[in-house]
Write a protein that holds these residues in place. Structure first.
Motif, PDB file in Angstrom:
ATOM      1  N   PRO A 211      15.796   3.960  13.150  1.00  0.00           N
ATOM      2  CA  PRO A 211      16.278   2.830  12.364  1.00  0.00           C
ATOM      3  C   PRO A 211      15.114   2.099  11.693  1.00  0.00           C
ATOM      4  O   PRO A 211      14.035   1.957  12.262  1.00  0.00           O
ATOM      5  CB  PRO A 211      16.956   1.941  13.409  1.00  0.00           C
ATOM      6  N   ALA A 212      15.359   1.638  10.490  1.00  0.00           N
ATOM      7  CA  ALA A 212      14.355   0.834   9.803  1.00  0.00           C
ATOM      8  C   ALA A 212      14.459  -0.604  10.307  1.00  0.00           C
ATOM      9  O   ALA A 212      15.554  -1.130  10.477  1.00  0.00           O
ATOM     10  CB  ALA A 212      14.586   0.879   8.301  1.00  0.00           C
ATOM     11  N   PRO A 213      13.332  -1.251  10.579  1.00  0.00           N
ATOM     12  CA  PRO A 213      13.396  -2.659  10.977  1.00  0.00           C
ATOM     13  C   PRO A 213      13.887  -3.519   9.816  1.00  0.00           C
ATOM     14  O   PRO A 213      13.738  -3.120   8.659  1.00  0.00           O
ATOM     15  CB  PRO A 213      11.939  -2.974  11.344  1.00  0.00           C
ATOM     16  N   PRO A 214      14.496  -4.652  10.141  1.00  0.00           N
ATOM     17  CA  PRO A 214      14.653  -5.245  11.470  1.00  0.00           C
ATOM     18  C   PRO A 214      15.836  -4.659  12.234  1.00  0.00           C
ATOM     19  O   PRO A 214      16.836  -4.283  11.641  1.00  0.00           O
ATOM     20  CB  PRO A 214      14.900  -6.728  11.153  1.00  0.00           C
ATOM     21  N   PHE A 215      15.698  -4.610  13.554  1.00  0.00           N
ATOM     22  CA  PHE A 215      16.785  -4.153  14.409  1.00  0.00           C
ATOM     23  C   PHE A 215      16.706  -4.887  15.737  1.00  0.00           C
ATOM     24  O   PHE A 215      15.694  -5.513  16.078  1.00  0.00           O
ATOM     25  CB  PHE A 215      16.756  -2.637  14.611  1.00  0.00           C
ATOM     26  N   VAL A 216      17.808  -4.812  16.484  1.00  0.00           N
ATOM     27  CA  VAL A 216      17.892  -5.438  17.792  1.00  0.00           C
ATOM     28  C   VAL A 216      18.554  -4.456  18.745  1.00  0.00           C
ATOM     29  O   VAL A 216      19.667  -3.976  18.471  1.00  0.00           O
ATOM     30  CB  VAL A 216      18.702  -6.755  17.759  1.00  0.00           C
ATOM     31  N   LEU A 243       7.303  -1.559  19.217  1.00  0.00           N
ATOM     32  CA  LEU A 243       8.202  -1.978  18.141  1.00  0.00           C
ATOM     33  C   LEU A 243       9.197  -3.038  18.589  1.00  0.00           C
ATOM     34  O   LEU A 243       9.902  -3.612  17.752  1.00  0.00           O
ATOM     35  CB  LEU A 243       8.975  -0.772  17.593  1.00  0.00           C
ATOM     36  N   LEU A 244       9.260  -3.304  19.902  1.00  0.00           N
ATOM     37  CA  LEU A 244      10.255  -4.214  20.447  1.00  0.00           C
ATOM     38  C   LEU A 244       9.587  -5.418  21.090  1.00  0.00           C
ATOM     39  O   LEU A 244       8.422  -5.360  21.481  1.00  0.00           O
ATOM     40  CB  LEU A 244      11.129  -3.493  21.477  1.00  0.00           C
ATOM     41  N   LEU A 283      16.579  -7.007  22.867  1.00  0.00           N
ATOM     42  CA  LEU A 283      15.191  -6.708  22.509  1.00  0.00           C
ATOM     43  C   LEU A 283      15.086  -6.587  20.992  1.00  0.00           C
ATOM     44  O   LEU A 283      15.391  -5.537  20.416  1.00  0.00           O
ATOM     45  CB  LEU A 283      14.731  -5.406  23.177  1.00  0.00           C
ATOM     46  N   PRO A 284      14.689  -7.649  20.305  1.00  0.00           N
ATOM     47  CA  PRO A 284      14.551  -7.574  18.841  1.00  0.00           C
ATOM     48  C   PRO A 284      13.292  -6.824  18.436  1.00  0.00           C
ATOM     49  O   PRO A 284      12.312  -6.751  19.186  1.00  0.00           O
ATOM     50  CB  PRO A 284      14.479  -9.044  18.419  1.00  0.00           C
TER      51      PRO A 284
END
Length: 331
Positions: A211-216, A243-244, A283-284
């Motif tokens: 997944p491309a950021p942003p993600f949670v 990354l988290l 965890l963002p």
């Protein structure tokens, strides 16, 4: 959140009747949270989302509107036609893709003020356990391995449309407890690999692109990194992943638990015999700025405390994020 029942249709019935004390407590808790995006694990699923829509109507009647809803079909209760637990029958709860008395038992649901881009969602629930690189699947019947899915409930990538035109991707999962098995530790291994799935997705070793950021990353891991049963290596790798961000949300209950290694303030669930454990996580990605985080678990004298206890043994975890990029984001 008191949203699981012993058979199909019973949750909708209880929501519609409006007299169930656990549902009334859950509604009060959700109103108190007033979240922009709400992820519920342990909510019975029906294909037309009747129960989820009924819950949303109850919230709207009390002033909290969630116009965007989504719930993936979980593996829990989905029949395999095989005797997975060796009891000579093929239709028991433990013979399903994920333990469940009926198809859809204890699924996950998303309620959101922001648009959910369901056409762009990726449901990983059909991912076979044997296909996970480095999996810990115990040896057994090849016919079982050929059909056994890794997610016990569901693993879902769900994009959310942000006001500035960007997308925030929710990575949602609900793992099996690492107990209730035998010396082969099948559930413990599966629980580990349900967390390891996200490690493999983030490092690009799965067929689906990262997944491309942003993600949670959000959900019920059913595992404490310091206490209780299980194999915490994959979960620990997520908590420390570059990354988290683990905001380490804390409750304000003031409990102590001298027999445990972990900090009781981080606990998200309380069991009569096991005590408090940290099982639920948000965890963002590090490119999101963190404004606050916590576990909604006040001290016993707080008026909300008995309501939370009536709603669920799990206490809600919340994270407040800024849409502005974080200064701590990795290059």
């Amino acid at each position: 959140m008191g949203l699981e029942r012993s058979g199909p249709g019973l949750l909708l019935q209880d929501i519609d009747r409006g007299t169930d004390p656990a549902i009334a407590a859950a509604l009060t808790v959700l109103l108190h949270l007033d979240a922009d995006i709400l992820v519920l694990t342990g909510m019975d699923h029906d294909p037309a989302l009747h129960a989820l829509r009924a819950l949303a109507r109850r919230l709207a009647d009390r002033g909290l509107s969630y116009p965007h809803l989504h719930a993936p079909r979980p593996n829990s209760g989905q029949p395999t036609g095989l005797d997975l637990d060796g009891d000579s029958i093929t239709h028991g709860p433990a013979d399903a893709q994920g333990w469940g008395r009926f198809p859809g038992a204890g699924g996950s649901a998303v309620l959101s003020r922001l648009p959910l881009l369901t056409d762009g969602a990726t449901d990983h629930s059909a991912f076979l356990w044997r296909d996970l690189p480095g999996h810990l699947m115990p040896p057994g019947d090849p016919a079982h391995a050929a059909i056994q899915r890794l997610p016990s409930h569901s693993h879902l990538q769900l994009p959310v449309a942000l006001p500035d035109g960007r997308h925030l991707t929710l990575l949602i999962w609900h793992a099996t407890p690492p107990v209730f098995d035998g010396p082969e530790d099948r559930n413990g291994r599966r629980n580990h690999d349900e967390a390891a799935f996200w490690l493999r997705l983030l490092d690009g070793s799965l067929p689906t692109p990262p997944p491309a950021p942003p993600f949670v990353l959000i959900g019920d891991a059913n595992l404490d990194p310091a206490d209780g049963d299980g194999r915490p290596a994959a979960l620990m790798a997520l908590l420390t992943h570059p990354l988290l961000r683990d905001a380490a949300p804390r409750g304000s209950h003031g409990r102590s638990e001298p027999a445990h290694q972990g900090d009781p303030a981080l606990d998200t669930v309380l069991y009569p015999r096991l005590g408090g454990l940290r099982l639920d996580y948000i965890l963002p990605s590090r490119n999101l700025a963190l404004r606050g985080a916590g576990v909604l678990w006040p001290p016993p004298e707080d008026p909300l405390a008995p309501v939370l206890a009536a709603a669920s043994r799990h206490y809600p975890v919340w994270v407040d994020l800024s849409l502005q990029p974080s200064a701590e984001a990795p290059p």
